[in-house]
Design an enzyme around this catalytic site. Structure first.
Site, short mmCIF file in Angstrom:
data_model
loop_
_atom_site.label_atom_id
_atom_site.label_comp_id
_atom_site.label_asym_id
_atom_site.label_seq_id
_atom_site.Cartn_x
_atom_site.Cartn_y
_atom_site.Cartn_z
N ASP A 67 -8.05 -18.31 -1.34
CA ASP A 67 -8.25 -17.91 -2.72
C ASP A 67 -7.94 -19.11 -3.70
OD1 ASP A 67 -5.44 -18.08 -2.06
OD2 ASP A 67 -5.69 -15.68 -2.22
N ASN A 136 2.13 -5.48 -2.94
CA ASN A 136 1.09 -4.07 -3.02
C ASN A 136 0.07 -4.12 -1.90
OD1 ASN A 136 -0.73 -6.05 -3.49
ND2 ASN A 136 -1.26 -5.21 -5.79
N HIS A 138 -1.78 -6.49 -0.59
CA HIS A 138 -3.02 -7.52 -0.61
C HIS A 138 -2.77 -8.50 0.42
CE1 HIS A 138 -0.93 -10.10 -4.23
NE2 HIS A 138 -0.90 -10.80 -3.11
N GLU A 143 -6.79 -7.07 -3.83
CA GLU A 143 -5.90 -6.05 -4.14
C GLU A 143 -6.58 -4.63 -3.81
OE1 GLU A 143 -3.22 -7.34 -5.32
OE2 GLU A 143 -3.82 -8.59 -7.43
C1 F6R Z 1 -2.32 -16.72 -1.43
C2 F6R Z 1 -2.44 -15.24 -0.95
C3 F6R Z 1 -1.52 -13.99 -1.39
C4 F6R Z 1 -0.10 -14.29 -0.90
C5 F6R Z 1 0.69 -13.13 -1.18
C6 F6R Z 1 2.23 -13.19 -0.61
O1 F6R Z 1 -3.03 -17.70 -1.12
O2 F6R Z 1 -3.17 -15.23 -0.28
O3 F6R Z 1 -2.15 -13.02 -0.66
O4 F6R Z 1 -0.19 -14.53 0.78
O5 F6R Z 1 0.73 -12.79 -2.61
O6 F6R Z 1 2.70 -14.39 -1.75
P1 F6R Z 1 4.22 -14.91 -1.48
O7 F6R Z 1 4.38 -15.56 -0.16
O8 F6R Z 1 4.50 -15.71 -2.50
O9 F6R Z 1 5.14 -13.52 -1.49
#
Ligand code: F6R
Length: 250
Positions: A67, A136, A138, A143
């Protein structure tokens, strides 16, 4: 779904990095799907160490990131392009021409999403998709509510995710772009192998929902239960709700 519980977050990230390294050693021309975020900082630190100290060779590897924010230049300190350069690409021997990250500045977002999907297919598909887990549920920026058959597309961050990610924008939630490009749930699911990493107590409830709960668009990561080769690497804190749910009342 294979669930590995490590004694702490450092150990969890080392195990995850070793899994990635095993794939690269087995297939020197591996196609890796990569994530960003706090969890990945430690995973990539360990990969860099394996490159420097153990000769892990990324020379033939191709990568596709999950992303990117819409409206951030690749050079922005907050872009995922910058994250990947700083935490991984600048520190290993990967050919930059073989690294792919969605273009959040494209004047034709739909066209660039379709091109991204085609590039993954042309590369032979993703051998190993690495994932973090949103509080959440994702995966990527899919989401809750994201269709299970979704592909790479423009998506909108929830308030909760914007709040969570404010830590990467000097704590200022209003600076977190709300629009992004993300690989879809289905694009992720098509990877041959999936490796999700999560640590810390804050993730415990959502980990339990993803690993043991009903498969539902409400928890996008729950779809991984249906994957033929998905591994979840946790520390004890992130696994604590799963353990608690297993305790039978007397
Ligand atoms: C970012 C992504 C997100 C993160 C997720 C966890 O490229 O794909 O899904 O992996 O938000 O983020 P952290 O590791 O910061 O808790």
């Amino acid at each position: 779904m294979e669930v590995i519980v490590a004694p702490g977050k450092v150990a969890a990230c080392e195990i995850a990095a070793r899994r990635i390294a095993d794939t690269v050693r087995e297939y020197p021309a591996a196609v890796l799907g990569l994530a960003t975020g706090g969890t990945m900082v430690r995973v990539y630190r360990e990969l860099v160490r394996l490159h420097r100290n153990k000769g892990l060779d990324f020379g033939g590897v191709t990568t596709f990131n999950l992303d990117e924010y819409i409206g951030l230049e690749p050079q922005s300190p907050h872009s995922y392009h910058t994250f990947m350069r700083e935490h991984l690409f600048d520190q290993i021997d990967i050919d930059r021409n073989n690294t792919n990250i969605p273009d959040g500045m494209s004047p034709d977002i739909c066209g660039s999403c379709a091109a991204y999907e085609k590039a993954i297919a042309d590369a032979g598909g993703i051998d190993l998709q690495v994932l973090g887990l949103g509080a959440n549920g994702h995966i990527g920026f899919n989401e809750p509510g994201s269709p299970l058959d979704s592909r790479t597309r423009m998506a909108v961050l929830t308030d909760e995710t914007a709040r969570d990610n404010a830590r990467f924008f000097d704590g200022d939630e209003t600076r977190v772009p709300r629009e992004c490009i993300t690989m879809g749930v289905s694009s992720i699911f098509e990877a041959k192998k999936i490796l999700l990493v999560a640590y810390g107590e804050k993730k415990a409830a959502v980990v339990a929902a993803a690993v043991k709960g009903t498969v539902s668009v409400r928890v996008p990561a729950s779809v991984l239960q249906k994957h033929s080769s998905a591994t979840v690497v946790l520390d004890e804190a992130a696994a604590s709700t799963i353990y608690r749910q297993n305790i039978k009342p007397i």
